[in-house]
Design an enzyme around this catalytic site. Structure first.
Site, short mmCIF file in Angstrom:
data_model
loop_
_atom_site.label_atom_id
_atom_site.label_comp_id
_atom_site.label_asym_id
_atom_site.label_seq_id
_atom_site.Cartn_x
_atom_site.Cartn_y
_atom_site.Cartn_z
N LYS A 202 -13.41 -2.02 -0.34
CA LYS A 202 -13.11 -1.38 0.94
C LYS A 202 -14.18 -0.36 1.27
CE LYS A 202 -8.93 -1.65 2.19
NZ LYS A 202 -7.52 -1.37 2.55
N GLU B 29 -14.57 -5.57 2.85
CA GLU B 29 -14.11 -5.16 4.18
C GLU B 29 -15.30 -4.69 5.02
OE1 GLU B 29 -10.58 -2.37 4.69
OE2 GLU B 29 -12.25 -1.05 5.19
N ARG C 190 27.58 -5.78 -4.01
CA ARG C 190 26.53 -5.05 -3.29
C ARG C 190 25.14 -5.39 -3.81
NH1 ARG C 190 24.95 -4.65 0.94
NH2 ARG C 190 27.13 -4.27 1.50
N LYS D 110 1.57 -3.68 0.56
CA LYS D 110 2.49 -2.68 1.13
C LYS D 110 3.93 -3.15 0.90
CE LYS D 110 -0.88 -1.13 4.54
NZ LYS D 110 -1.24 -1.03 5.98
N ASP E 92 -11.90 -5.76 9.67
CA ASP E 92 -10.92 -4.68 9.80
C ASP E 92 -10.84 -4.16 11.23
OD1 ASP E 92 -9.03 -2.81 8.76
OD2 ASP E 92 -10.58 -1.27 8.82
#
Length: 291
Positions: free
Chosen positions: A177, A207, A110, A145, A229
């Site tokens: 940012k 950004e 597994r 992320k 953005d």
């Protein structure tokens, strides 16, 4: 077989990251008493022969972690590889054959499948994005992320699929940012502060979400990359024209398989998408043990 022999030749992953990730995964699965099922039901001397099979077509990744999983469980396991990370495989292809103590093979099954399934899923999705950028100069990048504790592995899988990596963490590049700009008092003050404190090898990205902000950034001459953005396609095209090659441009927000080709056509240099890692479906892979 050494796990490093199966690494994608043009991707980045420390061998120490492989060893540590496998150790943590096995510790999570084995707990305090080990694989009580295999110990209770399989005689110690029993041998097994198994094949790791791709049940779908795609880009394979994570094979070095599968090999390391079995190596950590038994030095007597032998493994033959029929593919390496970054290879495109057809459904039904055997990518590894594993022979050795049956208990170790069953115990590692597994964990090995989890690594290969997760990383091959990311590599396969990334390759799909890359295909949609064919004919353009744009490169597709991942983001931060990622699954906590697995970032190095997941970013490696993006490379296996033909993508590129954004920063690995908060420590390897500056990304300013909107909240940084607000707290620091504006675009020029935040860029001046950043440029005054960093070394000559550290890149600065900032950004912006409007063309007026882009013009203000360009007037400072203090940044290397501008992140555009959530701009629509027409605004991205205008940003490319306004920049005129003075900085690297990265599109972010709304970067999907449906939109990626249109974004590439605007002329931006990079597009980043968190979906490469946070939304990649698991790749269907199995371990078949000979009866």
């Amino acid at each position: 077989m050494l796990p490093s022999a199966l690494l994608h030749p043009d991707a980045f992953l420390s061998p120490l990251a492989i060893t540590d990730a496998v150790r943590r995964a096995l510790d999570e699965d084995l707990g305090r008493a080990g694989d009580v099922t295999s110990i209770a039901t399989i005689p110690e001397a029993t041998q097994a022969h198994a094949t790791l099979v791709a049940r779908q077509a795609g880009v394979i990744a994570g094979l070095p972690l599968a090999v390391e999983t079995f190596r950590q469980l038994s030095p007597d396991i032998t493994i033959a590889a029929h593919a390496r990370d970054g290879d495109t495989v057809a459904a039904g292809i055997q990518v590894l054959t594993i022979s050795g103590p049956a208990r170790a093979v069953l115990t590692g099954e597994r964990t090995a499948l989890n690594f290969v399934g997760r990383l091959s899923g990311i590599a396969t999705l990334t390759a799909d994005y890359v295909r949609h950028t064919a004919g353009s100069k744009m490169r597709i990048c991942c983001t931060r992320k990622t699954t906590p504790g697995l970032r190095a592995l997941e970013k490696y899988a993006v490379r296996c699929g033909g993508g590129f990596n954004h920063r690995f963490g908060l420590d390897d590049a500056i990304l300013i940012k909107d909240n940084h700009i607000a707290v620091a008092g504006g675009i020029r003050p935040v860029l001046e502060a950043a440029r005054a404190k960093i070394g000559h090898l550290v890149k600065i990205e900032i950004e912006v979400d409007t063309l007026d902000q882009l013009r203000e950034v360009l007037d400072t001459g203090l940044t290397d990359v501008v992140l555009l953005d959530n701009m629509d396609l027409d605004t991205l095209k205008q940003a490319v024209a306004i920049s005129a090659g003075r900085v690297v441009l990265e599109a972010s927000g709304g970067v999907t398989r449906e939109s990626i080709s249109s974004i590439a056509a605007t002329g931006v240099d990079y597009a980043s998408s968190g979906a490469l890692t946070h939304s990649a479906p698991n790749f269907d892979v199995a371990l078949d043990i000979d009866a």
